[in-house]
Each structure stands twice: as C-alpha cells, then as structure tokens.
Scaffold this motif. Structure first.
Motif, PDB file in Angstrom:
ATOM      1  N   SER A 175       0.799  -1.224   0.000  1.00  0.00           N
ATOM      2  CA  SER A 175       0.000   0.000   0.000  1.00  0.00           C
ATOM      3  C   SER A 175       0.833   1.276   0.000  1.00  0.00           C
ATOM      4  O   SER A 175       0.285   2.362  -0.175  1.00  0.00           O
ATOM      5  CB  SER A 175      -0.932   0.020   1.226  1.00  0.00           C
ATOM      6  OG  SER A 175      -1.809  -1.080   1.203  1.00  0.00           O
ATOM      7  N   SER A 176       2.122   1.172   0.202  1.00  0.00           N
ATOM      8  CA  SER A 176       2.964   2.365   0.401  1.00  0.00           C
ATOM      9  C   SER A 176       3.979   2.532  -0.723  1.00  0.00           C
ATOM     10  O   SER A 176       4.588   1.558  -1.176  1.00  0.00           O
ATOM     11  CB  SER A 176       3.690   2.285   1.744  1.00  0.00           C
ATOM     12  OG  SER A 176       2.768   2.215   2.810  1.00  0.00           O
ATOM     13  N   ALA A 177       4.152   3.773  -1.138  1.00  0.00           N
ATOM     14  CA  ALA A 177       5.146   4.106  -2.157  1.00  0.00           C
ATOM     15  C   ALA A 177       5.553   5.561  -1.993  1.00  0.00           C
ATOM     16  O   ALA A 177       4.832   6.366  -1.397  1.00  0.00           O
ATOM     17  CB  ALA A 177       4.600   3.859  -3.562  1.00  0.00           C
ATOM     18  N   VAL A 178       6.709   5.878  -2.544  1.00  0.00           N
ATOM     19  CA  VAL A 178       7.264   7.229  -2.494  1.00  0.00           C
ATOM     20  C   VAL A 178       7.680   7.626  -3.904  1.00  0.00           C
ATOM     21  O   VAL A 178       8.285   6.825  -4.626  1.00  0.00           O
ATOM     22  CB  VAL A 178       8.475   7.297  -1.543  1.00  0.00           C
ATOM     23  CG1 VAL A 178       9.215   8.619  -1.704  1.00  0.00           C
ATOM     24  CG2 VAL A 178       8.035   7.113  -0.102  1.00  0.00           C
ATOM     25  N   VAL A 179       7.364   8.850  -4.305  1.00  0.00           N
ATOM     26  CA  VAL A 179       7.750   9.377  -5.614  1.00  0.00           C
ATOM     27  C   VAL A 179       8.479  10.699  -5.415  1.00  0.00           C
ATOM     28  O   VAL A 179       8.000  11.581  -4.689  1.00  0.00           O
ATOM     29  CB  VAL A 179       6.528   9.592  -6.523  1.00  0.00           C
ATOM     30  CG1 VAL A 179       6.950  10.236  -7.845  1.00  0.00           C
ATOM     31  CG2 VAL A 179       5.828   8.265  -6.781  1.00  0.00           C
TER      32      VAL A 179
ATOM     33  N   SER B 297      11.256  17.567  -4.502  1.00  0.00           N
ATOM     34  CA  SER B 297      10.163  17.365  -3.562  1.00  0.00           C
ATOM     35  C   SER B 297       9.703  15.916  -3.609  1.00  0.00           C
ATOM     36  O   SER B 297      10.101  15.144  -4.490  1.00  0.00           O
ATOM     37  CB  SER B 297       9.002  18.312  -3.867  1.00  0.00           C
ATOM     38  OG  SER B 297       8.577  18.166  -5.212  1.00  0.00           O
ATOM     39  N   MET B 298       8.841  15.539  -2.667  1.00  0.00           N
ATOM     40  CA  MET B 298       8.450  14.146  -2.517  1.00  0.00           C
ATOM     41  C   MET B 298       6.981  14.043  -2.166  1.00  0.00           C
ATOM     42  O   MET B 298       6.426  14.898  -1.477  1.00  0.00           O
ATOM     43  CB  MET B 298       9.289  13.504  -1.407  1.00  0.00           C
ATOM     44  CG  MET B 298       9.109  12.015  -1.255  1.00  0.00           C
ATOM     45  SD  MET B 298       9.898  11.377   0.250  1.00  0.00           S
ATOM     46  CE  MET B 298       8.479  11.386   1.347  1.00  0.00           C
ATOM     47  N   GLU B 299       6.338  12.976  -2.654  1.00  0.00           N
ATOM     48  CA  GLU B 299       4.988  12.629  -2.235  1.00  0.00           C
ATOM     49  C   GLU B 299       4.969  11.158  -1.854  1.00  0.00           C
ATOM     50  O   GLU B 299       5.667  10.334  -2.455  1.00  0.00           O
ATOM     51  CB  GLU B 299       3.970  12.926  -3.340  1.00  0.00           C
ATOM     52  CG  GLU B 299       3.792  14.408  -3.614  1.00  0.00           C
ATOM     53  CD  GLU B 299       2.623  14.695  -4.549  1.00  0.00           C
ATOM     54  OE1 GLU B 299       1.705  13.839  -4.621  1.00  0.00           O
ATOM     55  OE2 GLU B 299       2.637  15.757  -5.194  1.00  0.00           O
ATOM     56  N   ALA B 300       4.158  10.833  -0.858  1.00  0.00           N
ATOM     57  CA  ALA B 300       4.081   9.464  -0.367  1.00  0.00           C
ATOM     58  C   ALA B 300       2.632   9.065  -0.174  1.00  0.00           C
ATOM     59  O   ALA B 300       1.767   9.899   0.121  1.00  0.00           O
ATOM     60  CB  ALA B 300       4.847   9.322   0.950  1.00  0.00           C
ATOM     61  N   THR B 301       2.365   7.776  -0.365  1.00  0.00           N
ATOM     62  CA  THR B 301       1.035   7.227  -0.131  1.00  0.00           C
ATOM     63  C   THR B 301       1.135   6.014   0.778  1.00  0.00           C
ATOM     64  O   THR B 301       2.130   5.278   0.746  1.00  0.00           O
ATOM     65  CB  THR B 301       0.356   6.821  -1.457  1.00  0.00           C
ATOM     66  OG1 THR B 301      -0.944   6.312  -1.176  1.00  0.00           O
ATOM     67  CG2 THR B 301       1.163   5.758  -2.185  1.00  0.00           C
ATOM     68  N   SER B 302       0.104   5.807   1.575  1.00  0.00           N
ATOM     69  CA  SER B 302       0.045   4.634   2.454  1.00  0.00           C
ATOM     70  C   SER B 302      -1.246   3.858   2.249  1.00  0.00           C
ATOM     71  O   SER B 302      -1.536   2.922   3.007  1.00  0.00           O
ATOM     72  CB  SER B 302       0.170   5.063   3.922  1.00  0.00           C
ATOM     73  OG  SER B 302      -0.865   5.969   4.272  1.00  0.00           O
ATOM     74  N   ASP B 303      -2.019   4.238   1.233  1.00  0.00           N
ATOM     75  CA  ASP B 303      -3.288   3.557   0.966  1.00  0.00           C
ATOM     76  C   ASP B 303      -3.416   3.144  -0.499  1.00  0.00           C
ATOM     77  O   ASP B 303      -4.478   3.221  -1.094  1.00  0.00           O
ATOM     78  CB  ASP B 303      -4.468   4.431   1.380  1.00  0.00           C
ATOM     79  CG  ASP B 303      -4.494   5.787   0.684  1.00  0.00           C
ATOM     80  OD1 ASP B 303      -3.664   6.002  -0.236  1.00  0.00           O
ATOM     81  OD2 ASP B 303      -5.319   6.636   1.058  1.00  0.00           O
ATOM     82  N   GLY B 304      -2.292   2.713  -1.069  1.00  0.00           N
ATOM     83  CA  GLY B 304      -2.315   2.216  -2.437  1.00  0.00           C
ATOM     84  C   GLY B 304      -2.434   3.268  -3.506  1.00  0.00           C
ATOM     85  O   GLY B 304      -2.694   2.951  -4.666  1.00  0.00           O
ATOM     86  N   GLY B 305      -2.241   4.536  -3.149  1.00  0.00           N
ATOM     87  CA  GLY B 305      -2.288   5.612  -4.132  1.00  0.00           C
ATOM     88  C   GLY B 305      -3.571   6.396  -4.148  1.00  0.00           C
ATOM     89  O   GLY B 305      -3.715   7.327  -4.953  1.00  0.00           O
ATOM     90  N   ALA B 306      -4.512   6.052  -3.250  1.00  0.00           N
ATOM     91  CA  ALA B 306      -5.766   6.810  -3.199  1.00  0.00           C
ATOM     92  C   ALA B 306      -5.530   8.230  -2.714  1.00  0.00           C
ATOM     93  O   ALA B 306      -6.169   9.182  -3.187  1.00  0.00           O
ATOM     94  CB  ALA B 306      -6.775   6.093  -2.288  1.00  0.00           C
ATOM     95  N   HIS B 307      -4.614   8.388  -1.791  1.00  0.00           N
ATOM     96  CA  HIS B 307      -4.270   9.702  -1.259  1.00  0.00           C
ATOM     97  C   HIS B 307      -2.752   9.814  -1.160  1.00  0.00           C
ATOM     98  O   HIS B 307      -2.059   8.823  -0.889  1.00  0.00           O
ATOM     99  CB  HIS B 307      -4.897   9.915   0.125  1.00  0.00           C
ATOM    100  CG  HIS B 307      -6.382   9.785   0.150  1.00  0.00           C
ATOM    101  ND1 HIS B 307      -7.014   8.572   0.348  1.00  0.00           N
ATOM    102  CD2 HIS B 307      -7.374  10.710  -0.032  1.00  0.00           C
ATOM    103  CE1 HIS B 307      -8.320   8.741   0.311  1.00  0.00           C
ATOM    104  NE2 HIS B 307      -8.572  10.024   0.076  1.00  0.00           N
ATOM    105  N   TRP B 308      -2.258  11.040  -1.381  1.00  0.00           N
ATOM    106  CA  TRP B 308      -0.822  11.293  -1.343  1.00  0.00           C
ATOM    107  C   TRP B 308      -0.541  12.459  -0.406  1.00  0.00           C
ATOM    108  O   TRP B 308      -1.299  13.431  -0.360  1.00  0.00           O
ATOM    109  CB  TRP B 308      -0.285  11.616  -2.739  1.00  0.00           C
ATOM    110  CG  TRP B 308      -0.369  10.450  -3.677  1.00  0.00           C
ATOM    111  CD1 TRP B 308      -1.464  10.037  -4.376  1.00  0.00           C
ATOM    112  CD2 TRP B 308       0.680   9.537  -4.001  1.00  0.00           C
ATOM    113  NE1 TRP B 308      -1.170   8.920  -5.126  1.00  0.00           N
ATOM    114  CE2 TRP B 308       0.138   8.593  -4.924  1.00  0.00           C
ATOM    115  CE3 TRP B 308       2.023   9.429  -3.632  1.00  0.00           C
ATOM    116  CZ2 TRP B 308       0.908   7.556  -5.449  1.00  0.00           C
ATOM    117  CZ3 TRP B 308       2.787   8.393  -4.162  1.00  0.00           C
ATOM    118  CH2 TRP B 308       2.232   7.476  -5.055  1.00  0.00           C
TER     119      TRP B 308
END
Length: 697
Positions: free
Chosen positions: A371-375, A388-399
């Motif tokens: 469920s987690s990724a970092v871009v 800059s960075m964005e991260a999600t912990s719900d499979g990409g639904a929210h960042w």
C-alpha cells in the motif's frame, strides 16, 4: 549545483543587473567617507567578491552591461549617521577619478596553467540500496560502500575502474551491481557478491548491460544493448550468470521487474507494459498506448500481485510529464498519480482526475509495501533545492506532500532512492558533476539530514571568510538554514547554529549574490529562505531578525563592507535596496544604479583603469576586488584574470575544459589564499594564488 538552474538568458540578465547594483553600492558606500584603502586600514578582515550565481561575498567590485534605475543623488544624504559627504562631492570624485584613470595600461604576464586536485574520497555518488534498516550499499564513481549499522559507518568494498550505476541487493549477502567504465567505453558490466561484499567478481554477459533483476543468487534477468535506440535483448540466467539464454519479447525491452523466477513485467520500446507468468515464453498486454521510444520508466515489484509502475511522457521547457500506475492483481493497472504541464503536455495514458505528482520532472520511485510508495519530483528550471516528494500509504488513493528537500543538486539516476520502511529512507543528492551527499530521513521524508559517505560537511548556500583561516558557511544538503564555521581555511566545518525560521518551499537555487556576510569574526548577517535578514553577534550561535520593510519576494542578498556599512536587497524586486551605515541599527531605501554611474564608480577603485578594460574585453559578468587584489572571469569559460598589484600586472589563470570548476563564488583574502564555491557546491581552496585548487571535503 548536472547543475540545474534557471534559463540561461534569465540567469545572465539577473546576474548582470545584480553585479551592477553591487558594484555601484560598494563604490557609493566607499564614497560616503570610506575609501577602499581606508576601509582596509580600519578593518583588515573585510573580504569579498562579486560572482555569478550563489553566495558571493563582495567588497569592491566591477560592472556589467545591463543598466537599471538611475541613482537619485539626494539618496546618499538620507542614509542616516555616516561621515560627512554630499552626493555632489561623491559624483564629482567619480568623474575626476574616471578621467584621471584612463592612462595606465594592463600588462599581461604569461598564462598560468591552473588545475584542480580532487579530494581522495570525493567520488560522485549514483545509487543507494538498503535491504533493511541496517544493511545498505552506496555506489559511485569507481567505488562501492557498505554499511551494517544504518549508515553510522561506511566501509569501502570496491575501488576500481567501474562507476556503479545501480545495485540490486537480494539480502545482506547476495548483491548485484551494474558498473560502467570510468574511461568512457560504452560497455556496462555486472558485478556480484555472495558474501555481503567481502569479495566481488564480474559476471560475463553478451553485451552492455542496461538493467538487471535477480530473483535468487542463481536466477536473474538482464537487458543488454542500446536502450536509447531500442536495440536491446532480454536475457535470463539460471546459474548465477555463467550462461545466458535469450527471452523473446514483443518489442525491445527498456525496463523489467520480476516477482519470482517466472512472474514479471517488461516495458517496451513500443510504449507497452507487458506481463508474463511463464518466464517470458508468452506475454500479455497490461497497459498499451504509452509513449514509445522513451527510456524513462520504473517498475517496482512488491509481490506477484502488487506492482508500481512509473512512465514518463513528452518533455519540453525543462519539464516532463509522467504517470504512476498501481496494480493489486498483477494484471490490471490503475493510474494513481500524474503530472501534466504546459511545456511537456498531457500525462501518459491520457490520465485525468488523479492527484498531481511532485515537481515538473520525474525522479526515482520506491515501493515500500503493498500500500505504500514514495515518488520524487524535480524541477530543472527552478534551480537547485527544488526536489520534492509525495508518499502514499493507501495504495495511491491519497498522497501526502513533504517539504521541499532544500539544497539538493538534483538526483543522478532512477536508482538513487531507497526506502526500507515507510519512515526510513535514503536519497542520493547530486547531479553528474561535483560533490554528492547521501541524505537520510527517519520520519518519512518530512526532514532529511546529510550522511557524509565520501568526506565531511561543506557549505552549500554560501561562504564568507573573515581571514585566511576563519570563515562562515551557510547551508547543508537538506538543511538550508545551517550555519557553519571553520577555523582551518575550510578543511573542516562545524555547525554552530541554525537560522531561526526557514520556509522550506522557497528556494530559488544558486542565484543569490550573497546570502551570508561576516564583516568581523563574530558579527554577521544572513538572508534566509523566508525572505528575512538575520543578524548574529556571537558567531552564528543565535540570530535576531533585522527590522526591514516587507519587499516582494523577500530579501535574498546581504553584504557588509565593514561592521557599519552594508545593504540588503531582493533580486526579484530590484526597485528596493536597503542600506545601513551604522551596523544595521537603521536602514534606508536606496535606489538602484544605472550602468554609467556604475562605470564611473569603478574608476574610483585602485585597479580601475585596467580592470575596466578587462571587463569590456572579457564581457565580464562578475568581478571582485580586495584592496590591490582583483579578479574577473574570462569569457572563454575556463579561466580568470587576477592582479595583486593594483592592476599593473594581470595573470591569466587558465584551466583545461574538464578542470574548470564553474565558480559560483570566488574570494581572495590575500595574494595567496582564495576559495571557490562551484555551481555544483564543491568547495575549493588555493594557497598559491590560484595555480592549484584543491577540493575540500
């Protein structure tokens, strides 16, 4: 800071205007009863230079070729307490000096071949991989490091002729790496270890290796050939690389990612993401109609059903669109993040109505779990410090957006990021030239601290030397407000404090002429990212905000000629410059200066006649002087001219093109001791007047 900066024409115009203002102000302030020789006599620690780009420290300086607003002659009388002098007298002195100074000619001594000696440990970093919180590897030019204690200590496991481009670590013991020759040959090789790096050996591969993905110590896949033109082959080994077989693919392979020996994904030159469940004997289409002919894709595999895929689209105006897809079944992919820009066009796949990705250019991506990724995103046109960075912990639904990672020079490769957990991350800071720093976060990317694998801390934002040994610096990778001090000519630095307020998102990169100025060993002024100017009286341990009028864009430049006379300005609001003649107690607005006034002011300097000639001849964008010492950049882009006797003799210090350090700041405090802070944030020092420059750190 490759150094990514603003557009060349915009940056040149900005530097030219700034240098004109700095020159004129220095001369005008000197005209307020304090000549350059008198100032030196009163305080022999005044130092300075006018330079392109970031963090110059200026004292007396040169001229440029673009004018700005005219000087109001009545302004000088309104600066507050200062020696008695009228504006008319100052202008008259300038004109007399300009006429009288036209006769002497410059005598050029033979050209001196200057060189740069790089630090032993100063290798460029390219890639980082951690398999858990403690075990990690960092690769760079001709060297590979290993840590077993979470980065507290690094040991060299390989030093040779290969520049490590990527690392594929299965566990703390089995590690594979791709290396390219430091001698410029196109062939890229695979290196491997089965004992945690105690010994390494080369794996023979029929071709130059573009990408590698091992599933076990024996079974792995490799892309060989030229991915830029779509001339590649996909290979498979089942014996650790002793033998390879060709895997047939629908189109030339550009990127691969496997969840097991048989189950994997391949992005092709035709712009199609394929999936196989039988080791590549057959392939099915997962995503079609993506950009073709682009080697800008990343596949990050968590397991057989959970895959993250980033693909870049068209580029333009230093921007590149991209889309991130996520799959929870290994077959169908859903767009979860995308970037469309005016310069690069729409995001790949015609994606709409998903969260906007960071930056204006794709950086590396890390999959942390199902469920987690970092871009990571970059902004090449914005200048340095805009990663800059964005991260999600719900499979990409929210960042979640993190703060801008300040001071970062750019990300070398798509393999420069590693997150062994959602909070623990590593990022390589540095382009393709200059020094590199490894950054570490323990809070999911909200804050970063530098880890010096190759050396020790050096300033990134600016320097101000008080004398040949004592100097102050501003900024560290990940912490633009760090204030540093050196007592040994810059060879080691210690952080003594932090600016009290930092606006992490504000970063215009390497454009401020002088963000830090220390006229005495303890008294200094700094322009911070929040647009304010701060003052310290205890050598950077604590700061107080200087009470200045609000200005659009904030103040980004501060310079003090001595402990009393100084100015603060904003390059993005050139109509306002604040000047003080009593050490910052009182400030008054000072109008900008036109070219003619600046040239007249130049003639007042000790080195004026010949320096003026050189500025015209070399089309100089920056110039610096200190008493009878002056220096100016040569227009050939690989040299500078220097005089140490008031302009009677000039020496051309010429570098080989590969040796030119591209100085953003250049400063001498005497005829022998000088420093450069390069556009890539490399700090260099000379003790022989400029024949040999040594990289510090």
């Amino acid at each position: 800071m490759t150094r990514r900066v603003k557009g060349a024409s915009d940056m040149k115009a900005l530097r030219m205007w700034t240098m004109t203002v700095l020159l004129g102000l220095s001369a005008i302030l000197a005209g307020c009863g304090v000549s350059s020789s008198q100032a030196l006599a009163k305080n022999n620690t005044d130092v300075g230079t006018h330079v392109q780009g970031k963090s110059p420290i200026t004292k007396q300086a040169g001229t440029t070729t673009h004018g700005v607003k005219s000087l109001n002659e009545t302004t000088i009388n309104d600066l507050g307490p200062s020696p008695s002098v009228t504006a008319a007298e100052v202008v008259s002195q300038w004109k007399q000096a300009n006429v009288a100074g036209g006769s002497p000619g410059a005598h050029m001594t033979p050209t001196v071949s200057a060189s740069v000696h790089h630090a032993v440990n100063g290798a460029q970093l390219n890639t980082v991989t951690f398999v858990n919180a403690t075990d990690g590897w960092v690769g760079g030019q001709g060297v590979l490091w290993h840590t077993t204690d979470g980065g507290a200590h690094f040991s060299v496991q390989y030093r040779g002729l290969q520049s490590i481009q990527s690392i594929d670590a299965l566990n703390p013991s089995d590690v594979f790496a791709i290396g390219s020759s430091l001698h410029g040959t196109a062939t890229r090789k695979i290196m491997s270890t089965i004992n945690g790096g105690a010994t390494w050996h080369y794996i023979s591969v029929p071709g130059s290796v573009h990408r590698v993905d091992f599933l076990t110590a024996k079974i792995g896949y490799a892309i060989v050939g030229n991915a830029n033109i779509g001339n590649t082959r996909l290979l498979r080994t089942e014996d650790g690389g002793q033998h390879w077989t060709i895997v047939h693919v629908p189109s030339a392979a550009l990127e691969i990612g496997f969840a097991g020996p048989n189950n994997g994904w391949m992005y092709s030159y035709a712009g199609v993401l394929y999936h196989t469940t039988n080791s590549g004997m057959t392939w099915t289409t997962a995503i079609a109609d993506l950009p073709s002919g682009f080697d800008f894709a990343q596949i990050r595999v968590v397991n057989s059903s959970n895959v993250w895929f980033l693909v870049a689209g068209m580029g333009g105006m230093s921007q590149q669109s991209y889309t991130v897809f996520h799959s929870t079944n290994g077959n169908s992919f859903t767009p979860v993040l995308a970037l469309s820009t005016a310069g690069a066009g729409p995001a790949p796949g015609g994606v709409k109505h998903v969260p906007v990705g960071p930056g204006f250019d794709p950086g590396p991506m890390a999959a942390i779990g199902s469920s987690s990724a970092v871009v990571i995103g970059e902004c090449p046109a914005c200048g340095m410090g805009t990663v800059s960075m964005e991260a999600t912990s719900d499979g990409g639904a929210h960042w979640t957006k993190s703060h801008t990672i300040t001071g970062v020079q750019g990300i070398p490769t798509f393999h420069s990021l590693s997150f062994p957990s959602a909070t623990d991350g590593w990022l390589v800071d540095g382009g393709f030239a200059g020094p590199s720093t490894l950054l570490h976060t323990t809070d999911g990317g909200q804050t970063w601290r530098p880890v010096y694998v190759t050396g020790h801390a050096t300033p990134t934002e600016g320097i101000s030397f008080v004398d040949a040994t004592l100097g102050y610096g501003l900024g560290l990778p990940g912490d633009s407000g760090a204030v540093l001090i050196t007592a040994n000519s810059g060879h080691t630095w210690t952080q003594v404090g932090n600016l009290p307020l930092q606006l992490q998102g504000r970063d215009y990169g390497n454009v401020s002429p002088s963000p830090i100025s220390f006229p005495t060993p303890t008294d200094g002024f700094v322009a911070d990212r929040d647009g304010q100017v701060y003052h310290t009286q205890n050598g950077g341990k604590s700061f107080a905000e200087v009470d200045l009028p609000q200005v659009m864009g904030g103040y980004d430049t501060v310079y003090f000629a001595n402990k009393n006379i100084g100015f603060a300005m904003s390059q993005f609001y050139p109509n306002r410059t604040e000047v003080t003649t009593n050490g910052g107690v009182q400030w008054k607005m000072f109008s900008a200066i036109n070219l003619a006034t600046a040239q007249d002011a130049l003639a007042q300097q000790n080195v004026a006649p010949t320096l003026h000639t050189l500025i015209d001849a070399e089309a100089g964008n920056w110039v610096g002087s200190f008493g009878d010492i002056a220096w100016i950049l040569g227009q050939n882009g690989q040299s500078y001219f220097q005089t140490t006797d008031g302009g009677r003799e000039w020496t051309n210090y010429n570098f080989a093109p590969s040796q030119w350090p591209s100085p953003a700041t250049m400063q001498f405090v005497n005829a022998k001791d000088g420093w450069m802070l390069s556009m890539n944030d490399a700090l260099l020092h000379t003790t022989d007047g400029g024949k040999i420059w040594k990289v510090i750190g």
